[in-house]
Scaffold this motif. Structure first.
Motif, mmCIF file in Angstrom:
data_model
loop_
_atom_site.group_PDB
_atom_site.id
_atom_site.type_symbol
_atom_site.label_atom_id
_atom_site.label_comp_id
_atom_site.label_asym_id
_atom_site.label_seq_id
_atom_site.Cartn_x
_atom_site.Cartn_y
_atom_site.Cartn_z
ATOM 1 N N PHE A 26 0.498 -1.110 -0.174
ATOM 2 C CA PHE A 26 -0.091 -0.020 0.151
ATOM 3 C C PHE A 26 0.520 1.168 0.357
ATOM 4 O O PHE A 26 0.160 2.584 -0.568
ATOM 5 C CB PHE A 26 -0.713 0.135 1.206
ATOM 6 N N LEU A 78 0.096 4.374 10.103
ATOM 7 C CA LEU A 78 0.779 3.962 11.280
ATOM 8 C C LEU A 78 1.076 3.502 11.886
ATOM 9 O O LEU A 78 0.613 1.787 11.199
ATOM 10 C CB LEU A 78 -1.002 4.527 11.884
ATOM 11 N N ARG A 80 0.665 1.060 14.941
ATOM 12 C CA ARG A 80 0.374 0.370 15.359
ATOM 13 C C ARG A 80 -1.458 0.316 14.609
ATOM 14 O O ARG A 80 -2.590 1.374 14.724
ATOM 15 C CB ARG A 80 -0.271 0.531 16.683
ATOM 16 N N GLY A 84 -8.087 1.639 15.909
ATOM 17 C CA GLY A 84 -9.069 2.448 16.266
ATOM 18 C C GLY A 84 -8.255 4.432 15.716
ATOM 19 O O GLY A 84 -9.128 4.819 16.331
ATOM 20 N N GLY A 86 -7.353 5.454 13.169
ATOM 21 C CA GLY A 86 -6.949 6.216 11.841
ATOM 22 C C GLY A 86 -8.181 7.179 11.414
ATOM 23 O O GLY A 86 -7.699 7.961 11.011
ATOM 24 N N PHE A 89 -6.587 10.014 13.708
ATOM 25 C CA PHE A 89 -5.273 10.858 13.034
ATOM 26 C C PHE A 89 -5.239 10.846 11.188
ATOM 27 O O PHE A 89 -5.214 12.380 10.862
ATOM 28 C CB PHE A 89 -4.717 9.381 12.278
HETATM 29 C C1 LIG Z 1 -4.824 3.102 6.668
HETATM 30 C C2 LIG Z 1 -4.820 3.538 8.280
HETATM 31 C C3 LIG Z 1 -3.692 5.261 9.145
HETATM 32 C C4 LIG Z 1 -5.566 3.755 8.924
HETATM 33 O O1 LIG Z 1 -5.517 3.499 10.769
HETATM 34 P P1 LIG Z 1 -6.423 2.236 11.354
HETATM 35 O O2 LIG Z 1 -6.024 2.480 12.850
HETATM 36 O O3 LIG Z 1 -6.128 0.609 10.615
HETATM 37 O O4 LIG Z 1 -7.465 2.501 11.054
HETATM 38 P P2 LIG Z 1 -8.660 2.215 12.487
HETATM 39 O O5 LIG Z 1 -8.615 0.935 13.293
HETATM 40 O O6 LIG Z 1 -9.438 3.252 13.534
HETATM 41 O O7 LIG Z 1 -10.097 1.851 11.189
HETATM 42 C C5 LIG Z 1 -9.795 1.466 10.017
HETATM 43 C C6 LIG Z 1 -11.350 0.576 10.123
HETATM 44 O O8 LIG Z 1 -11.818 -0.239 9.037
HETATM 45 C C7 LIG Z 1 -12.410 -1.678 9.202
HETATM 46 N N1 LIG Z 1 -11.324 -2.531 8.100
HETATM 47 C C8 LIG Z 1 -10.090 -3.240 8.475
HETATM 48 N N2 LIG Z 1 -10.318 -4.362 7.806
HETATM 49 C C9 LIG Z 1 -11.268 -4.045 6.807
HETATM 50 C C10 LIG Z 1 -11.034 -4.573 5.016
HETATM 51 N N3 LIG Z 1 -10.142 -5.698 5.104
HETATM 52 N N4 LIG Z 1 -12.140 -4.397 5.065
HETATM 53 C C11 LIG Z 1 -13.100 -3.375 5.381
HETATM 54 N N5 LIG Z 1 -12.691 -3.148 6.024
HETATM 55 C C12 LIG Z 1 -12.438 -3.036 6.814
HETATM 56 C C13 LIG Z 1 -11.831 -1.870 10.537
HETATM 57 O O9 LIG Z 1 -12.965 -2.589 10.960
HETATM 58 C C14 LIG Z 1 -12.084 -0.355 11.549
HETATM 59 O O10 LIG Z 1 -13.218 0.867 10.852
HETATM 60 P P3 LIG Z 1 -14.639 0.129 12.087
HETATM 61 O O11 LIG Z 1 -13.904 0.954 13.168
HETATM 62 O O12 LIG Z 1 -15.688 0.589 10.720
HETATM 63 O O13 LIG Z 1 -14.792 -0.786 12.166
HETATM 64 C C15 LIG Z 1 -3.872 2.256 8.691
HETATM 65 O O14 LIG Z 1 -4.437 0.565 8.849
HETATM 66 C C16 LIG Z 1 -2.543 2.426 8.140
HETATM 67 O O15 LIG Z 1 -0.929 2.902 8.789
HETATM 68 N N6 LIG Z 1 -2.021 1.425 7.453
HETATM 69 C C17 LIG Z 1 -1.170 0.886 6.128
HETATM 70 C C18 LIG Z 1 -0.617 1.660 6.008
HETATM 71 C C19 LIG Z 1 -2.026 2.250 5.134
HETATM 72 O O16 LIG Z 1 -2.294 1.526 4.499
HETATM 73 N N7 LIG Z 1 -1.900 3.461 4.367
HETATM 74 C C20 LIG Z 1 -2.740 4.257 3.921
HETATM 75 C C21 LIG Z 1 -2.222 4.522 2.160
HETATM 76 S S1 LIG Z 1 -2.943 5.448 1.124
#
Ligand SMILES: CC(C)(COP(=O)(O)OP(=O)(O)OC[C@H]1O[C@@H](n2cnc3c(N)ncnc32)[C@H](O)[C@@H]1OP(=O)(O)O)[C@@H](O)C(=O)NCCC(=O)NCCS
Length: 169
Positions: A26, A78, A80, A84, A86, A89
């Motif tokens: 990603f 992030l 972690r 929750g 995200g 952030f």
């Molecule tokens: C993108 C990112 C910053 C989001 O932060 P996060 O702390 O993971 O997000 P949250 O935990 O707050 O929320 C994620 C939501 O997605 C949902 N989710 C997780 N996996 C999922 C999937 N495969 N399909 C659909 N929804 C999904 C979760 O259930 C949650 O929703 P909810 O609050 O309704 O339960 C983080 O995941 C990250 O750093 N990812 C790796 C790098 C990346 O992908 N960056 C983005 C580049 S575009």
């Protein structure tokens, strides 16, 4: 969680995120030279999110000062994920873009396979503006993925801010 400008001391942390096998599909790992170029570029701002305990995440703004008013948000991550954090952030980054850069529009893209990020962006108030099919080659996957384009206009941010002011840091 607060935002601050990144320094070269943060490069190992930033790269450690991009190199994680679960994140590599990603976000793209860029070397220290490329990261240093962002620090020197007035059109870019590399940020660290963190608290007194240390860095928790990073993000990059590009296209600052573009005549269109648009600003791009890139490579946010992030340490972690999935706990929750995200929403707060992304909200912090959105507020930063519109307040700090006076952006007219904030946009970003995401892999079509990054369903977690897509959910966070849509919940944060971004609108899906398009899908570029079979568009982005991901070396770790050895194939292309679709790219999802998201945008938020300044007027949409203002409405969002009225409806739900950002929590105090
Ligand atoms: C993108 C990112 C910053 C989001 O932060 P996060 O702390 O993971 O997000 P949250 O935990 O707050 O929320 C994620 C939501 O997605 C949902 N989710 C997780 N996996 C999922 C999937 N495969 N399909 C659909 N929804 C999904 C979760 O259930 C949650 O929703 P909810 O609050 O309704 O339960 C983080 O995941 C990250 O750093 N990812 C790796 C790098 C990346 O992908 N960056 C983005 C580049 S575009």
């Amino acid at each position: 969680m607060k935002l601050r400008a990144a320094t070269p001391d943060d490069f190992p942390f930033i790269r450690s995120l991009a190199q994680r096998p679960d994140y590599a599909p990603f976000i793209t790992d860029e070397d220290e030279v490329a990261l240093a170029a962002y620090l020197a570029d007035p059109k870019a701002r590399l940020l660290i999110a963190g608290d007194d305990a240390g860095p928790m995440g990073s993000a990059l703004f590009c296209e600052i000062g573009d005549p269109s008013g648009r600003v791009e948000l890139r490579r946010l991550a992030l340490a972690r994920a999935g706990r929750g954090e995200g929403a707060a952030f992304v909200r912090m980054l959105v507020d930063y873009a519109f307040a700090e850069f006076q952006a007219g529009k904030l946009w970003l893209d995401a892999s079509g396979e990054n369903l977690r990020a897509q959910k966070v962006y849509e919940r944060a108030g971004f609108t899906l503006e398009g899908r570029l099919r079979d568009h982005w080659f991901r070396p770790v996957l050895g194939r292309n993925v679709d790219v999802m384009l998201y945008g938020m206009l300044r007027s949409e941010w203002a409405a969002l801010t009225l409806a739900a002011p950002a929590p105090r840091a």
